[in-house]
Write an enzyme that holds these catalytic residues in place. Sequence first.
Site, mmCIF file in Angstrom:
data_model
loop_
_atom_site.group_PDB
_atom_site.id
_atom_site.type_symbol
_atom_site.label_atom_id
_atom_site.label_comp_id
_atom_site.label_asym_id
_atom_site.label_seq_id
_atom_site.Cartn_x
_atom_site.Cartn_y
_atom_site.Cartn_z
ATOM 1 N N GLY A 173 0.870 5.164 4.767
ATOM 2 C CA GLY A 173 0.416 3.998 4.014
ATOM 3 C C GLY A 173 0.402 2.784 4.917
ATOM 4 O O GLY A 173 0.614 2.898 6.123
ATOM 5 N N GLY A 174 0.167 1.628 4.317
ATOM 6 C CA GLY A 174 0.076 0.401 5.086
ATOM 7 C C GLY A 174 1.389 0.025 5.759
ATOM 8 O O GLY A 174 1.391 -0.625 6.807
ATOM 9 N N SER A 175 2.503 0.464 5.194
ATOM 10 C CA SER A 175 3.777 0.009 5.752
ATOM 11 C C SER A 175 4.477 1.056 6.613
ATOM 12 O O SER A 175 5.498 0.779 7.211
ATOM 13 C CB SER A 175 4.708 -0.413 4.612
ATOM 14 O OG SER A 175 4.821 0.654 3.699
ATOM 15 N N GLY A 176 3.938 2.256 6.677
ATOM 16 C CA GLY A 176 4.579 3.264 7.513
ATOM 17 C C GLY A 176 4.181 4.672 7.128
ATOM 18 O O GLY A 176 3.211 4.879 6.395
ATOM 19 N N SER A 177 4.961 5.640 7.633
ATOM 20 C CA SER A 177 4.627 7.050 7.399
ATOM 21 C C SER A 177 5.655 7.701 6.486
ATOM 22 O O SER A 177 6.787 7.255 6.400
ATOM 23 C CB SER A 177 4.617 7.809 8.716
ATOM 24 O OG SER A 177 3.899 7.080 9.676
ATOM 25 N N LYS A 192 10.330 7.913 3.663
ATOM 26 C CA LYS A 192 9.314 6.931 4.052
ATOM 27 C C LYS A 192 9.883 6.061 5.160
ATOM 28 O O LYS A 192 10.939 5.448 4.980
ATOM 29 C CB LYS A 192 8.962 6.080 2.837
ATOM 30 C CG LYS A 192 7.888 5.042 3.084
ATOM 31 C CD LYS A 192 7.459 4.486 1.743
ATOM 32 C CE LYS A 192 6.505 3.340 1.842
ATOM 33 N NZ LYS A 192 6.070 2.919 0.515
ATOM 34 N N ASP A 290 0.574 -3.038 -7.349
ATOM 35 C CA ASP A 290 -0.208 -2.153 -6.475
ATOM 36 C C ASP A 290 -0.464 -0.814 -7.171
ATOM 37 O O ASP A 290 -0.248 0.256 -6.598
ATOM 38 C CB ASP A 290 0.537 -1.955 -5.144
ATOM 39 C CG ASP A 290 -0.414 -1.538 -4.022
ATOM 40 O OD1 ASP A 290 -1.646 -1.629 -4.216
ATOM 41 O OD2 ASP A 290 0.078 -1.123 -2.958
HETATM 42 N N1 LIG Z 1 7.932 11.205 -2.868
HETATM 43 C C1 LIG Z 1 6.801 11.688 -2.373
HETATM 44 N N2 LIG Z 1 6.489 12.982 -2.572
HETATM 45 C C2 LIG Z 1 5.330 13.497 -2.093
HETATM 46 N N3 LIG Z 1 4.412 12.797 -1.399
HETATM 47 C C3 LIG Z 1 4.670 11.486 -1.168
HETATM 48 C C4 LIG Z 1 5.868 10.871 -1.632
HETATM 49 N N4 LIG Z 1 5.845 9.570 -1.273
HETATM 50 C C5 LIG Z 1 4.676 9.379 -0.620
HETATM 51 N N5 LIG Z 1 3.959 10.520 -0.537
HETATM 52 C C6 LIG Z 1 2.656 10.703 0.111
HETATM 53 O O1 LIG Z 1 2.546 9.794 1.175
HETATM 54 C C7 LIG Z 1 1.400 8.940 0.977
HETATM 55 C C8 LIG Z 1 1.705 7.571 1.555
HETATM 56 O O2 LIG Z 1 2.672 6.941 0.758
HETATM 57 P P1 LIG Z 1 2.995 5.396 0.885
HETATM 58 O O3 LIG Z 1 3.749 4.984 -0.312
HETATM 59 O O4 LIG Z 1 3.610 5.107 2.195
HETATM 60 O O5 LIG Z 1 1.604 4.766 1.068
HETATM 61 P P2 LIG Z 1 0.462 4.154 0.180
HETATM 62 O O6 LIG Z 1 0.963 3.862 -1.174
HETATM 63 O O7 LIG Z 1 -0.740 5.030 0.310
HETATM 64 O O8 LIG Z 1 0.152 2.853 1.011
HETATM 65 P P3 LIG Z 1 0.710 1.392 0.890
HETATM 66 O O9 LIG Z 1 2.177 1.458 1.209
HETATM 67 O O10 LIG Z 1 -0.090 0.675 1.900
HETATM 68 O O11 LIG Z 1 0.419 0.972 -0.518
HETATM 69 C C9 LIG Z 1 1.164 8.940 -0.534
HETATM 70 O O12 LIG Z 1 -0.168 8.611 -0.859
HETATM 71 C C10 LIG Z 1 1.530 10.390 -0.887
HETATM 72 O O13 LIG Z 1 0.447 11.229 -0.669
#
Ligand SMILES: Nc1ncnc2c1ncn2[C@@H]1O[C@H](COP(=O)(O)OP(=O)(O)OP(=O)(O)O)[C@@H](O)[C@H]1O
Length: 474
Positions: A173-177, A192, A290
């Site tokens: 995502g925008g803030s990390g992996s 995360k 968000d």
């Molecule tokens: N608890 C979890 N279980 C399974 N997959 C997850 C989980 N958390 C995150 N993910 C996967 O990782 C991806 C990235 O998550 P993250 O919350 O960092 O980013 P985002 O919401 O896409 O971006 P941003 O933080 O910029 O809004 C998610 O879209 C999902 O597919």
Amino acid sequence: MANVKLRIIVATAIIFLLSLLLILWLVLRRSHAFFLTGSLDAVLIFAILVWSVVRHALLGPPIRCIEVAVAALALVVLLTVVSLSCLHRCSATFYVTASLDAAVAVAFISWVVARRVKALRRKRGEPEQVESEEEEVPLAYTFYREVIGLPRRFRYEELKAATEDFRTPIGRGGSGSVFKGFLGDDLPIAVKRIEGEVRGEKEFRTEITAILSVQHINLVRIIGYCLLAKSYRFLVYEFYENGSLDGWIFPRSGRERCLAWALRYQVAMDVAKALAYLHHDCRVRILHLDVKPENILLDQSFRAHVSDFGISRLVQGDESKVITTLRGTRGYLAPEWFLGIGISDKSDVYSYGMVLLELVGGRRNARATDHGNFSEPRWSYFPKNASEKMREGKLMEAVDERMLGKGGDVKEEELIKLVYIALWCIQEKPELRPSMALVVNMLEGHVAVSMPPETKMFMVDLTSPGDIEHATGD
Ligand SMILES: Nc1ncnc2c1ncn2[C@@H]1O[C@H](COP(=O)(O)OP(=O)(O)OP(=O)(O)O)[C@@H](O)[C@H]1O
């Protein structure tokens, strides 16, 4: 881990006891001058050790090796000075100055060594553990936290082992992996890693603060966190087997994943309940800010859990509108974000409406239609299409066609309800949008839903991302 802590505490206690015995012995044998300087040093050692143990017992963070090392070093220096002065039968003035000098020297050397170790670690790319109390989220009483399901603090090594050195990324995502891992042998987790000093720090604190005050079956469950000074912060979540909603509603080349209608309706209900809880049932109201398919995670049985509180806002008392800088994701942002008139829970309602439409259409709300090589792409906006189809009474034509092909498990009555609610939610005037509590009642059938008024949807054009999805796919 608990064993290591216990051993440190026992060792500390033994050192302290020995030093007390020694000082007592010396006091009985030596002059008043010795008594004075010896006591000063003893107080210093005692203060460091007691601080270390109390800090550990009350606040949770582990005893730092540096604290034990400084105390032990001070003790060694004290003994050396005392032995030397005894050997040479020095004067009282010598005792005082030598002891004070020794204490200052010890403090200085420890400081230089600690800095050097830190610099070396940073050079090797190794993250450091948080060193100061201010950086610790004040979470006391570990036992009670775990019993009621509040997050616990992990050590970096634990997360490294759980994720096999961050081997399996599952998203970015925008803030990390985000990485997959296991706690023990069988508890899957998602870790995360929030990167970047300023944004990361802010997001981390916001997320922890928000999530600490909420517990709901349709919100993501946070298991713990890990703080590392400056470099990274980690949040540990329950792992949701079916990933995020976007993977199940938007067609992607090479992956045929299409969420059935009944599950889409269930997701709409779950997300509505989660948002209604945040807006109406928490002691401190929370605006998520968000809401989008990427932040809706699906578990094994496709129940939805709203995640990512990184930019959420806590709202105190009767504060109805909040002025804040533009954030969130284009395509889901309510018009008031751009008009600077303040955002409110109705801004989440708008984003929810946009997600509902994407659930129905199985496509991004803004999509570039085919265009020639040199011409600008033309945009197709699903909210407008859906509104037109609704007025023509042909809503079935707006539905994700992959579902229609599968024997049509789409229930027309539910479809009409979802689209009506969605179009109410994306009304440009916030006061026309329903509250999330009302949306839940509508979805559950306790309140009838009327046809929404026609709007020009100027802002749907303006707030759409423009480049988010091309006609060929996601
Ligand atoms: N608890 C979890 N279980 C399974 N997959 C997850 C989980 N958390 C995150 N993910 C996967 O990782 C991806 C990235 O998550 P993250 O919350 O960092 O980013 P985002 O919401 O896409 O971006 P941003 O933080 O910029 O809004 C998610 O879209 C999902 O597919």
